[in-house]
Design a protein around this motif. Structure first.
Motif, PDB file in Angstrom:
ATOM      1  N   PHE A 117       0.830  -1.206   0.000  1.00 22.52           N
ATOM      2  CA  PHE A 117       0.000   0.000   0.000  1.00 22.52           C
ATOM      3  C   PHE A 117       0.866   1.258   0.000  1.00 22.52           C
ATOM      4  CE2 PHE A 117      -2.791  -3.281   1.668  1.00 22.52           C
ATOM      5  CZ  PHE A 117      -3.963  -3.048   0.976  1.00 22.52           C
ATOM      6  N   ALA A 118       2.064   1.147  -0.536  1.00 23.02           N
ATOM      7  CA  ALA A 118       2.991   2.278  -0.541  1.00 23.02           C
ATOM      8  C   ALA A 118       2.458   3.432  -1.388  1.00 23.02           C
ATOM      9  CB  ALA A 118       4.350   1.839  -1.058  1.00 23.02           C
ATOM     10  N   GLY A 119       2.903   4.628  -1.042  1.00 19.64           N
ATOM     11  CA  GLY A 119       2.548   5.817  -1.797  1.00 19.64           C
ATOM     12  C   GLY A 119       3.086   7.041  -1.086  1.00 19.64           C
ATOM     13  N   TYR A 120       3.100   8.143  -1.769  1.00 19.40           N
ATOM     14  CA  TYR A 120       3.579   9.389  -1.174  1.00 19.40           C
ATOM     15  C   TYR A 120       2.459  10.062  -0.381  1.00 19.40           C
ATOM     16  CZ  TYR A 120       8.372   9.953  -2.759  1.00 19.40           C
ATOM     17  OH  TYR A 120       9.735   9.821  -2.898  1.00 19.40           O
ATOM     18  N   ALA A 121       2.792  10.431   0.858  1.00 19.32           N
ATOM     19  CA  ALA A 121       1.832  11.080   1.746  1.00 19.32           C
ATOM     20  C   ALA A 121       2.615  11.937   2.741  1.00 19.32           C
ATOM     21  CB  ALA A 121       0.994  10.037   2.474  1.00 19.32           C
ATOM     22  N   HIS A 122       1.914  12.579   3.651  1.00 17.62           N
ATOM     23  CA  HIS A 122       2.553  13.414   4.661  1.00 17.62           C
ATOM     24  C   HIS A 122       3.457  12.534   5.529  1.00 17.62           C
ATOM     25  CE1 HIS A 122       3.265  16.400   7.714  1.00 17.62           C
ATOM     26  NE2 HIS A 122       2.447  17.274   7.133  1.00 17.62           N
ATOM     27  N   ALA A 123       4.717  12.920   5.667  1.00 15.74           N
ATOM     28  CA  ALA A 123       5.678  12.111   6.406  1.00 15.74           C
ATOM     29  C   ALA A 123       5.221  11.809   7.825  1.00 15.74           C
ATOM     30  CB  ALA A 123       7.032  12.814   6.438  1.00 15.74           C
ATOM     31  N   LEU A 124       4.568  12.754   8.466  1.00 15.49           N
ATOM     32  CA  LEU A 124       4.252  12.588   9.878  1.00 15.49           C
ATOM     33  C   LEU A 124       3.114  11.600  10.129  1.00 15.49           C
ATOM     34  CD1 LEU A 124       4.883  16.226  11.091  1.00 15.49           C
ATOM     35  CD2 LEU A 124       6.321  14.204  11.378  1.00 15.49           C
ATOM     36  N   THR A 125       2.450  11.148   9.078  1.00 18.36           N
ATOM     37  CA  THR A 125       1.499  10.050   9.272  1.00 18.36           C
ATOM     38  C   THR A 125       2.236   8.777   9.676  1.00 18.36           C
ATOM     39  OG1 THR A 125       1.545   9.475   6.905  1.00 18.36           O
ATOM     40  CG2 THR A 125      -0.175  11.003   7.637  1.00 18.36           C
TER      41      THR A 125
END
Length: 384
Positions: free
Chosen positions: A242-250
């Protein structure tokens, strides 16, 4: 030993590896890694370069769509190749071979490393402070290494098939927050006024992370970190379906707020895990040193996760008194509120979340417990 029919095509695996190593390869024996579609497979061949064992992940037949969707295989392949081939970092297993038609991946076997959550369940968190620190650093290192490389990743991922980058960034669980807000209203704690505006702003922060846009494996929990049980930790991250780019702090939420497996996670500020994570993250994202920006993003991520868990209220309300999931939900809400308070962020939203927790404690007297009592609720106490 043959793998049962319908689990994995052994013939396809043997052909693929024979091709890969230019020498006949046969499956010697195998061991299923339950409950996932994963197996450790021991091999026989005269090829010197062939590893003695490999890990094979496949997309099983006959299960719900989310479990068989071929995009998961493509996503994991793209993410692992991106980390190794484009970035040259050893944070995850190497891809040895792939057969997209037969829907399986052959990966480096990271044994004798074991999942961190197994060690925590067996020995407790106090026995594995160094491994928890390695966990925090690995989460920060993944984000630091992948910041600013979003186009490279999605070019690789798009070459394997359609991908929705916007959905990755928004978070696939985001729609669940609306149900949580409905539950809160039904409990007599409606979201309104300044809390409504703060929630909208928090969600905007997560949707537009700016320099904090980084690759996540999509499941930042202790079961997806492998390390050595003794000696140097030498951690590796796994499970990038389920990889993907998102907000690092999640990816930092798991240090502050219980994930699905735990009742409590402790205070990462006093244990030092917060500093381990943040210092590592700042190596790639200098903005992580800005207390206001960092604290606001972390608070937003924790609140978002708490709402995702709150959408389970109707299910938990039907369960018998003493069910650990009720304890976990209250601990999650209060953990998110405590994090926001620590960083002086989202004050009205924090008050709303604490009010929900108070109502749940009254509704479920069995769950009205003191989570600050470390004797009863030590860090990383497993949910049953």
């Amino acid at each position: 030993m043959a793998v049962p029919t319908g689990v994995l095509r052994v013939d396809a695996l043997q052909i693929l590896l024979t091709d890969r190593y230019a020498s006949p390869v046969v499956v010697d024996r195998w061991e299923r890694v339950e409950p996932w579609a994963v197996a450790r497979i021991w091999l026989q061949s005269s090829a010197a370069a062939l590893p003695r064992s490999v890990i094979v992940k496949w997309m099983p037949d006959g299960q719900r769509e989310a479990r068989t969707a071929s995009w998961r295989l493509r996503t994991e392949l793209a993410a692992l190749q991106f980390l190794e081939e484009d970035l040259g970092i050893g944070l995850a297993p190497s891809v040895i071979a792939v057969d997209t038609a037969a829907r399986f991946l052959v990966l480096e076997d990271l044994a004798p490393r074991v999942p961190l959550d197994q060690l925590l369940r067996r020995d407790g968190a106090a026995a594995h402070g160094d491994r928890l620190a390695a966990f925090a650093r690995a989460r920060g290192a993944l984000s630091a290494a992948t910041a600013g490389r979003v186009e490279t990743y999605y070019a690789r991922r798009a070459a394997l098939g359609p991908v929705d980058a916007a959905a990755d960034q928004a978070g696939r669980l985001a729609p669940l927050r609306e149900k949580a807000i409905e539950h809160a209203s039904a409990l007599g704690v409606p979201l309104d006024g300044r809390a409504t505006h703060e929630l909208a702003a928090a969600m905007e922060e997560l949707a537009t992370p700016g320099p904090f846009l980084t690759l996540s494996n999509g499941d930042a929990e202790a079961n997806n970190l492998l390390l050595h049980a003794t000696g140097p930790a030498d951690a590796r991250l796994i499970d990038f379906e389920f990889a993907g780019y998102a907000h690092a702090l999640t990816d930092a939420v798991c240090l502050y707020v219980p994930g699905p497996a735990w009742l409590t996670v402790g205070d990462p500020t006093t244990t030092g895990l917060a500093d381990q994570y943040r210092r590592t993250l700042a190596c790639g994202i200098p903005g992580a040193e800005d207390d206001r920006r960092y604290g606001y993003g972390l608070a937003a991520a924790c609140v978002s996760w708490a709402l995702v868990r709150l959408q389970r209220f109707a299910l938990l309300d039907t369960r018998s008194p003493g069910d650990h999931s009720r304890l976990q939900l209250i601990a999650t809400l209060e953990g998110a509120a405590r994090t926001a308070e620590t960083y002086r962020a989202l004050p009205h939203l924090t008050t709303w979340i604490r009010r929900i927790a108070v109502v749940l404690r009254r509704r479920w007297p069995d769950a009205d417990q003191d989570f600050a009592d470390s004797a009863r609720f030590p860090p990383y106490q497993a949910r049953h």
